[in-house]
Write an enzyme that holds these catalytic residues in place. Sequence first.
Site, mmCIF file in Angstrom:
data_model
loop_
_atom_site.group_PDB
_atom_site.id
_atom_site.type_symbol
_atom_site.label_atom_id
_atom_site.label_comp_id
_atom_site.label_asym_id
_atom_site.label_seq_id
_atom_site.Cartn_x
_atom_site.Cartn_y
_atom_site.Cartn_z
ATOM 1 N N GLU A 124 -18.115 -24.983 3.454
ATOM 2 C CA GLU A 124 -18.291 -25.044 4.893
ATOM 3 C C GLU A 124 -19.774 -25.120 5.242
ATOM 4 O OE1 GLU A 124 -16.186 -21.641 6.376
ATOM 5 O OE2 GLU A 124 -14.270 -22.698 6.428
ATOM 6 N N CYS A 137 -26.723 -24.324 8.820
ATOM 7 C CA CYS A 137 -26.527 -23.400 7.697
ATOM 8 C C CYS A 137 -25.855 -24.161 6.558
ATOM 9 C CB CYS A 137 -25.670 -22.221 8.138
ATOM 10 S SG CYS A 137 -25.365 -21.016 6.835
ATOM 11 N N CYS A 144 -19.211 -17.553 -5.038
ATOM 12 C CA CYS A 144 -20.423 -16.758 -5.228
ATOM 13 C C CYS A 144 -20.193 -15.798 -6.391
ATOM 14 C CB CYS A 144 -20.752 -15.984 -3.952
ATOM 15 S SG CYS A 144 -22.373 -15.175 -3.982
ATOM 16 N N CYS A 148 -21.195 -8.940 -3.267
ATOM 17 C CA CYS A 148 -21.688 -7.929 -2.327
ATOM 18 C C CYS A 148 -20.487 -7.326 -1.606
ATOM 19 C CB CYS A 148 -22.663 -8.548 -1.331
ATOM 20 S SG CYS A 148 -24.152 -9.210 -2.118
ATOM 21 N N CYS A 151 -19.309 -8.431 1.954
ATOM 22 C CA CYS A 151 -19.313 -9.875 2.234
ATOM 23 C C CYS A 151 -17.998 -10.503 1.800
ATOM 24 C CB CYS A 151 -20.481 -10.537 1.500
ATOM 25 S SG CYS A 151 -20.527 -12.336 1.695
ATOM 26 N N GLY A 208 -22.696 -18.967 -1.476
ATOM 27 C CA GLY A 208 -23.439 -18.924 -2.719
ATOM 28 C C GLY A 208 -24.816 -18.293 -2.617
ATOM 29 N N SER A 262 -31.652 -10.701 1.909
ATOM 30 C CA SER A 262 -30.485 -9.899 2.298
ATOM 31 C C SER A 262 -30.697 -8.493 1.759
ATOM 32 C CB SER A 262 -29.201 -10.519 1.719
ATOM 33 O OG SER A 262 -28.952 -11.768 2.300
ATOM 34 N N ASN A 339 -18.577 -6.698 11.695
ATOM 35 C CA ASN A 339 -17.199 -6.650 12.196
ATOM 36 C C ASN A 339 -16.249 -6.657 11.007
ATOM 37 O OD1 ASN A 339 -17.497 -6.562 15.037
ATOM 38 N ND2 ASN A 339 -18.107 -8.707 15.006
ATOM 39 N N CYS A 382 -21.644 -16.324 8.963
ATOM 40 C CA CYS A 382 -22.416 -16.268 7.725
ATOM 41 C C CYS A 382 -21.953 -15.043 6.956
ATOM 42 C CB CYS A 382 -23.901 -16.167 8.036
ATOM 43 S SG CYS A 382 -24.926 -16.618 6.659
#
Length: 412
Positions: A124, A137, A144, A148, A151, A208, A262, A339, A382
């Site tokens: 995406e 983006c 990935c 994390c 995520c 990724g 991050s 969220n 994201c």
Amino acid sequence: MASMDFLNTAEPVKAPLVRTLPAAEKPSLIGLSREEMGRALVEKGVNERQVKMRVSQLWHWLYVRGVSDFDDMTNVSKDMREMLKTHFTIARPEIVDEQISSDGTRKWLLRFPPRGAGRPVEIETVYIPEEGRGTLCISSQVGCTLTCSFCHTGTQKLVRNLTAEEILSQLLLARDRLGDFPDRDTPAGAIVPAEGRKVSNIVMMGMGEPLYNFESVKTALLIATDGDGLSLSKRRVTLSTSGIVPEIYRTGSEIGVMLAISLHAVRDDLRDMLVPINKKYPLKELLDACRAYPSLSNARRITFEYVMLKDVNDTLEDAKLLVQLLKGIPAKINLIPFNPWPGTNYQCSDWEQIERFADFINQAGYASPIRTPRGRDILAACGQLKSESERMRKVDRMAFEAMMIVGHGEDD
């Protein structure tokens, strides 16, 4: 810009191969460096004396004009076009789905050939219009490896790295769909100016970890910032990493774009859990690499992303440690309200606590914007980018917004 009409007068190309391959099997000219493109042309019969001129010609059509069909290269001889069509492709990826949010955010689900992965793969790409800029983006991997814990993208296992062509094609496709390339009949010298572009900034923040695909990302970004082509300012390109320290040094010296980290935690024990790569590259090593990043200044800051997790990383003590950690680093701190997604144990910090956290950091002298929801209705989040085959039900993913994407890069 000088006219290229003289290019039709060059020597004819040697006879091409007898068999025309299907488009999916042909190598693409997109994503090749000038040197690689030159070698590819020589291998297919282009006279070595013509190569520099031919590469310059193709570069212009691919990255200034944005053509995706060799027949649109109107000042290229017919023999040359036939040779190119026989051996190469410049086609865009397949658009599986395109969604446009009520706030102008756009999301494309793109499909690429298998390239050894056993089946076609999907990623995406998200575009967000902002005040005075438009940010795209871009993804660097399918899936990935970092897992994390907060995520959702990390729940999709790595399928493969994207090639330089596939990374760059996301930018080319977005500019196509937004009308960001000049019309085919626009004369040389009347190209759409950079300040009129809808895609003015790009962020490597999609699916990724970009620095685990360093060479392809490097090639794509150097082409994107090439002054004779797509011509994006390096100050408008941001690469986001979870902290692959050796490649942070390489990014500074070999690519030179803006950097985003991050971060999400100020103690190693907590960051080990939230961002597991911290076990390999702990905070001190990460921040040392940040301090050494070239050309840092108040006008060229590193952005630190910090997702706000209730009762996990959102206390004022965390804010104090964050300020101490970043001492000496020109920095901006993006606070990302979290969220929850189905299956996660984390909750978003209370809004009042987020504001107290932000106020403390602002008073310490760091810009600390709280990111606001974008693209809610098309789920362009994201950290929440996931291929169609792995997609959760839309109603379950409605809560995620594209808050990490906005505000990156300078405005020159």
